[in-house]
Design an enzyme around this catalytic site. Structure first.
Site, PDB file in Angstrom:
ATOM      1  N   ARG A 251       0.835  -1.167   0.112  1.00 20.37           N
ATOM      2  CA  ARG A 251      -0.100   0.072  -0.025  1.00 20.37           C
ATOM      3  C   ARG A 251       0.875   1.195  -0.053  1.00 20.37           C
ATOM      4  O   ARG A 251       0.284   2.376   0.428  1.00 20.37           O
ATOM      5  CB  ARG A 251      -0.872   0.167   1.239  1.00 20.37           C
ATOM      6  CG  ARG A 251      -1.887  -0.889   1.192  1.00 20.37           C
ATOM      7  CD  ARG A 251      -3.029  -0.820   1.920  1.00 20.37           C
ATOM      8  NE  ARG A 251      -3.981  -1.788   2.105  1.00 20.37           N
ATOM      9  CZ  ARG A 251      -3.933  -2.792   2.903  1.00 20.37           C
ATOM     10  NH1 ARG A 251      -3.150  -2.818   3.905  1.00 20.37           N
ATOM     11  NH2 ARG A 251      -5.014  -3.796   2.831  1.00 20.37           N
TER      12      ARG A 251
ATOM     13  N   LYS B 175       3.166  12.001 -10.841  1.00 23.00           N
ATOM     14  CA  LYS B 175       2.298  11.227 -11.581  1.00 23.00           C
ATOM     15  C   LYS B 175       3.003   9.982 -12.009  1.00 23.00           C
ATOM     16  O   LYS B 175       4.428   9.932 -12.428  1.00 23.00           O
ATOM     17  CB  LYS B 175       2.253  11.951 -13.148  1.00 23.00           C
ATOM     18  CG  LYS B 175       0.990  12.862 -13.084  1.00 23.00           C
ATOM     19  CD  LYS B 175       0.746  13.536 -14.366  1.00 23.00           C
ATOM     20  CE  LYS B 175      -0.620  14.481 -14.291  1.00 23.00           C
ATOM     21  NZ  LYS B 175      -0.860  15.187 -15.374  1.00 23.00           N
TER      22      LYS B 175
ATOM     23  N   GLU C  49      10.134  20.452 -23.478  1.00 23.32           N
ATOM     24  CA  GLU C  49       9.365  20.503 -22.298  1.00 23.32           C
ATOM     25  C   GLU C  49      10.119  21.738 -21.524  1.00 23.32           C
ATOM     26  O   GLU C  49       9.181  22.621 -20.766  1.00 23.32           O
ATOM     27  CB  GLU C  49       9.475  19.367 -21.281  1.00 23.32           C
ATOM     28  CG  GLU C  49       8.802  18.030 -21.912  1.00 23.32           C
ATOM     29  CD  GLU C  49       7.295  17.979 -21.536  1.00 23.32           C
ATOM     30  OE1 GLU C  49       6.834  18.918 -20.987  1.00 23.32           O
ATOM     31  OE2 GLU C  49       6.728  16.933 -21.845  1.00 23.32           O
TER      32      GLU C  49
ATOM     33  N   LYS D 233       7.237  24.072 -12.653  1.00 20.22           N
ATOM     34  CA  LYS D 233       6.460  22.785 -12.202  1.00 20.22           C
ATOM     35  C   LYS D 233       5.939  22.877 -10.896  1.00 20.22           C
ATOM     36  O   LYS D 233       4.804  22.417 -10.372  1.00 20.22           O
ATOM     37  CB  LYS D 233       6.889  21.681 -12.672  1.00 20.22           C
ATOM     38  CG  LYS D 233       6.051  20.388 -12.642  1.00 20.22           C
ATOM     39  CD  LYS D 233       6.267  19.318 -13.335  1.00 20.22           C
ATOM     40  CE  LYS D 233       5.291  18.323 -13.480  1.00 20.22           C
ATOM     41  NZ  LYS D 233       5.296  17.339 -14.254  1.00 20.22           N
TER      42      LYS D 233
ATOM     43  N   GLU E 280      -4.611  17.709 -10.558  1.00 24.43           N
ATOM     44  CA  GLU E 280      -4.994  18.208 -11.834  1.00 24.43           C
ATOM     45  C   GLU E 280      -6.462  18.641 -11.741  1.00 24.43           C
ATOM     46  O   GLU E 280      -7.117  17.927 -12.688  1.00 24.43           O
ATOM     47  CB  GLU E 280      -4.631  17.085 -12.764  1.00 24.43           C
ATOM     48  CG  GLU E 280      -4.626  17.902 -14.234  1.00 24.43           C
ATOM     49  CD  GLU E 280      -3.919  17.462 -15.375  1.00 24.43           C
ATOM     50  OE1 GLU E 280      -2.861  16.686 -14.972  1.00 24.43           O
ATOM     51  OE2 GLU E 280      -4.634  17.108 -16.472  1.00 24.43           O
TER      52      GLU E 280
ATOM     53  N   ARG F 235      -3.290  22.466 -12.949  1.00 22.87           N
ATOM     54  CA  ARG F 235      -2.126  21.713 -13.483  1.00 22.87           C
ATOM     55  C   ARG F 235      -2.452  21.262 -14.904  1.00 22.87           C
ATOM     56  O   ARG F 235      -1.169  21.007 -15.673  1.00 22.87           O
ATOM     57  CB  ARG F 235      -2.153  20.470 -12.626  1.00 22.87           C
ATOM     58  CG  ARG F 235      -0.828  19.413 -12.901  1.00 22.87           C
ATOM     59  CD  ARG F 235      -0.674  18.458 -11.959  1.00 22.87           C
ATOM     60  NE  ARG F 235       0.530  17.791 -12.332  1.00 22.87           N
ATOM     61  CZ  ARG F 235       1.046  16.645 -11.419  1.00 22.87           C
ATOM     62  NH1 ARG F 235       0.649  16.588 -10.220  1.00 22.87           N
ATOM     63  NH2 ARG F 235       2.140  16.218 -11.787  1.00 22.87           N
TER      64      ARG F 235
ATOM     65  N   ASN G 272      -0.313  20.703 -19.679  1.00 19.78           N
ATOM     66  CA  ASN G 272      -0.703  19.878 -21.035  1.00 19.78           C
ATOM     67  C   ASN G 272      -0.670  20.895 -22.099  1.00 19.78           C
ATOM     68  O   ASN G 272      -0.859  20.528 -23.271  1.00 19.78           O
ATOM     69  CB  ASN G 272      -1.846  19.425 -20.967  1.00 19.78           C
ATOM     70  CG  ASN G 272      -1.887  18.250 -19.770  1.00 19.78           C
ATOM     71  OD1 ASN G 272      -1.032  17.808 -19.515  1.00 19.78           O
ATOM     72  ND2 ASN G 272      -2.998  18.108 -19.071  1.00 19.78           N
TER      73      ASN G 272
ATOM     74  N   HIS H 236      -0.005  19.442 -25.696  1.00 17.11           N
ATOM     75  CA  HIS H 236      -0.175  17.870 -25.540  1.00 17.11           C
ATOM     76  C   HIS H 236      -1.449  17.598 -26.492  1.00 17.11           C
ATOM     77  O   HIS H 236      -1.345  16.216 -26.568  1.00 17.11           O
ATOM     78  CB  HIS H 236      -0.348  17.605 -23.925  1.00 17.11           C
ATOM     79  CG  HIS H 236       0.969  17.499 -23.363  1.00 17.11           C
ATOM     80  ND1 HIS H 236       1.796  18.652 -23.235  1.00 17.11           N
ATOM     81  CD2 HIS H 236       1.607  16.512 -22.878  1.00 17.11           C
ATOM     82  CE1 HIS H 236       2.951  18.172 -22.363  1.00 17.11           C
ATOM     83  NE2 HIS H 236       2.804  16.865 -22.415  1.00 17.11           N
TER      84      HIS H 236
ATOM     85  N   HIS I 227      -0.183  14.510 -28.610  1.00 16.67           N
ATOM     86  CA  HIS I 227      -0.543  13.001 -28.241  1.00 16.67           C
ATOM     87  C   HIS I 227      -1.229  12.635 -29.722  1.00 16.67           C
ATOM     88  O   HIS I 227      -1.092  11.472 -29.767  1.00 16.67           O
ATOM     89  CB  HIS I 227      -1.570  13.151 -27.074  1.00 16.67           C
ATOM     90  CG  HIS I 227      -0.765  12.896 -25.847  1.00 16.67           C
ATOM     91  ND1 HIS I 227      -1.378  13.320 -24.674  1.00 16.67           N
ATOM     92  CD2 HIS I 227       0.463  12.531 -25.605  1.00 16.67           C
ATOM     93  CE1 HIS I 227      -0.608  13.152 -23.375  1.00 16.67           C
ATOM     94  NE2 HIS I 227       0.517  12.720 -24.099  1.00 16.67           N
TER      95      HIS I 227
ATOM     96  N   HIS J  84       8.236  12.000 -27.622  1.00 19.88           N
ATOM     97  CA  HIS J  84       7.244  12.636 -26.995  1.00 19.88           C
ATOM     98  C   HIS J  84       7.409  14.259 -26.581  1.00 19.88           C
ATOM     99  O   HIS J  84       6.856  14.989 -26.963  1.00 19.88           O
ATOM    100  CB  HIS J  84       7.144  12.205 -25.499  1.00 19.88           C
ATOM    101  CG  HIS J  84       6.250  12.937 -24.590  1.00 19.88           C
ATOM    102  ND1 HIS J  84       4.839  13.012 -24.707  1.00 19.88           N
ATOM    103  CD2 HIS J  84       6.356  13.805 -23.470  1.00 19.88           C
ATOM    104  CE1 HIS J  84       4.200  13.700 -23.913  1.00 19.88           C
ATOM    105  NE2 HIS J  84       5.234  14.379 -23.170  1.00 19.88           N
TER     106      HIS J  84
HETATM  107  N1  GLY Z   1       3.480  16.174 -17.068  1.00 19.89           N
HETATM  108  C1  GLY Z   1       2.301  16.722 -16.842  1.00 19.89           C
HETATM  109  C2  GLY Z   1       2.295  16.807 -15.396  1.00 19.89           C
HETATM  110  O1  GLY Z   1       2.963  16.373 -14.818  1.00 19.89           O
HETATM  111  O2  GLY Z   1       0.978  17.126 -14.976  1.00 19.89           O
END
Ligand code: GLY
Length: 373
Positions: free
Chosen positions: A127, A149, A191, A233, A243, A247, A251, A254, A258, A272
């Site tokens: 856990r 993430k 990025e 960030k 998010e 947040r 993107n 993106h 994507h 990417h």
């Molecule tokens: N890569 C986008 C984020 O971490 O929200």
């Protein structure tokens, strides 16, 4: 021999889950100075890939050995396919077999693939066991290692299975950037540029004026780009960890990106970071067409990208993609679309990103056609 080091520190301030991002040179060779204080007992597991095992693991191993930190090693194949259900199961079972306990800590030494997979395996083992990110690409240092993430890919798409799970430490040794291929380096720079474009015009201007030093990977320039990117960030993640709103500005580029990655099969036809950079250019053009961004800013972004050689992948894509309508369909499958409405990140100018829903798709079609047909 212990190499000297200095480093910068960015705090990701999330209360009891806060952690430091330490950014400098020669940190891998001194990793125990940072890791040891976090270990409840001198034992850990390092997860890495075949490339990093050959090129960077030995420096870390030597330092852990010198500091009597007992460590097991798990080496996975390099590449996006590693982020699979099978490897997730394998990692969790290995952590348990190696008697990793609830308070022990595991280390992901690698790019986004190793970081995302190790983080997710750590999140679900017993856990949740603590983990450290040691990112080894520019892209991972400025983006994927920061903000918690973690994920694997599903047959339905990339990053669709995962958890928000923050690391205990991000150790960014910029020495690894010196051996990165120029393509991987420039993909990571996509990025970096994104951060200036979405929220910090002063940073974008600094990037414009320092293009030559950045291309040469000058050490002072590298520390500045990683440090400032992580600060931007970190500020966003601190305010909106899961998010729910802001947040999503991360993107920028993106939705277009994507779609292009999906159309090229998430292969080395388009990396990417390259897709994100191209997506940022398209987002600026779309914003101009929608009357919210000046043409001057669109041209300025495009000029910087040309100066940096970032538009080359776009040239290669021309004429080699599915139809514009197919690309639009792919965009609608995106996990960021809600109730059939496409959510885009648009810009009011350089450094002024905002979220917009329900766009006129004919404008999106026009931008794609102008760039890709
Ligand atoms: N890569 C986008 C984020 O971490 O929200």
């Amino acid at each position: 021999m212990t190499l000297k080091y200095t480093y910068k520190n960015v705090l990701v301030d999330l209360g009891s889950r806060s952690y430091n991002i330490n950014i400098g040179y020669n940190l891998l060779a001194n990793a125990s100075d940072f890791i040891k204080p976090l270990l409840p007992r001198p034992k850990t597991v390092v997860v890495t890939d075949t490339y990093l095992y050959k090129n960077h693991y030995l420096g870390l191993k030597e330092n852990l050995d010198q500091n009597n930190i007992d460590h097991d090693l798990i080496v996975l194949e390099q590449g996006e396919r590693t982020k699979s259900w099978q490897n997730l199961e394998y990692l969790v079972e290995e952590f348990l077999t190696k008697k990793i306990e609830r308070n022990d800590l595991v280390i992901g030494l690698g790019g986004g693939v190793i970081g995302d997979l190790t983080g997710f395996a750590a999140a679900i083992t017993r856990r949740g066991i603590p983990f450290i990110q040691i990112p080894t690409t520019l892209l991972a240092q400025v983006d994927s290692s920061v903000g918690g993430k973690t994920s694997i890919n599903s047959q339905q798409g990339k990053n669709l299975v995962g958890a928000f799970y923050q690391p205990r430490l991000v150790l960014s040794d910029l020495s690894v950037l010196e051996t990165l291929s120029s393509r991987d380096f420039m993909a990571g720079y996509g990025e970096v540029l994104k951060y200036g474009l979405l929220g910090d015009k002063g940073f974008f201007e600094w990037l414009e004026s320092n293009a030559k030093s950045i291309k040469k990977r000058d050490r002072k320039a590298m520390i500045n780009i990683v440090n400032r990117s992580c600060k931007i960030k970190s500020k966003i993640v601190t305010q909106d960890e899961r998010e729910k709103g802001q947040r999503a500005l991360l993107n920028l580029g993106h939705t277009f990106g994507h779609a292009l990655e999906t159309a090229t099969g998430y292969s080395d036809k388009l990396l990417h970071g390259e897709a994100v950079a191209i997506g940022c250019k398209l987002a600026f053009e779309l914003s101009y067409k929608l009357g919210v961004c000046s043409e001057e800013d669109v041209l300025r972004v495009s000029k910087h990208m040309t100066d940096m050689g970032m538009l080359n992948p776009l040239v290669k894509l021309k004429g080699n993609l599915p139809s514009i309508n197919d690309l639009i369909d792919i965009m609608h499958q995106d996990k960021k679309s809600q109730e059939g409405v496409l959510n885009f990140v648009l810009v009011g100018g350089i450094g002024q990103a905002f979220l917009a829903g329900n766009l006129e798709m004919n404008m999106v079609q026009e931008v794609l056609a102008e760039n890709l047909s």
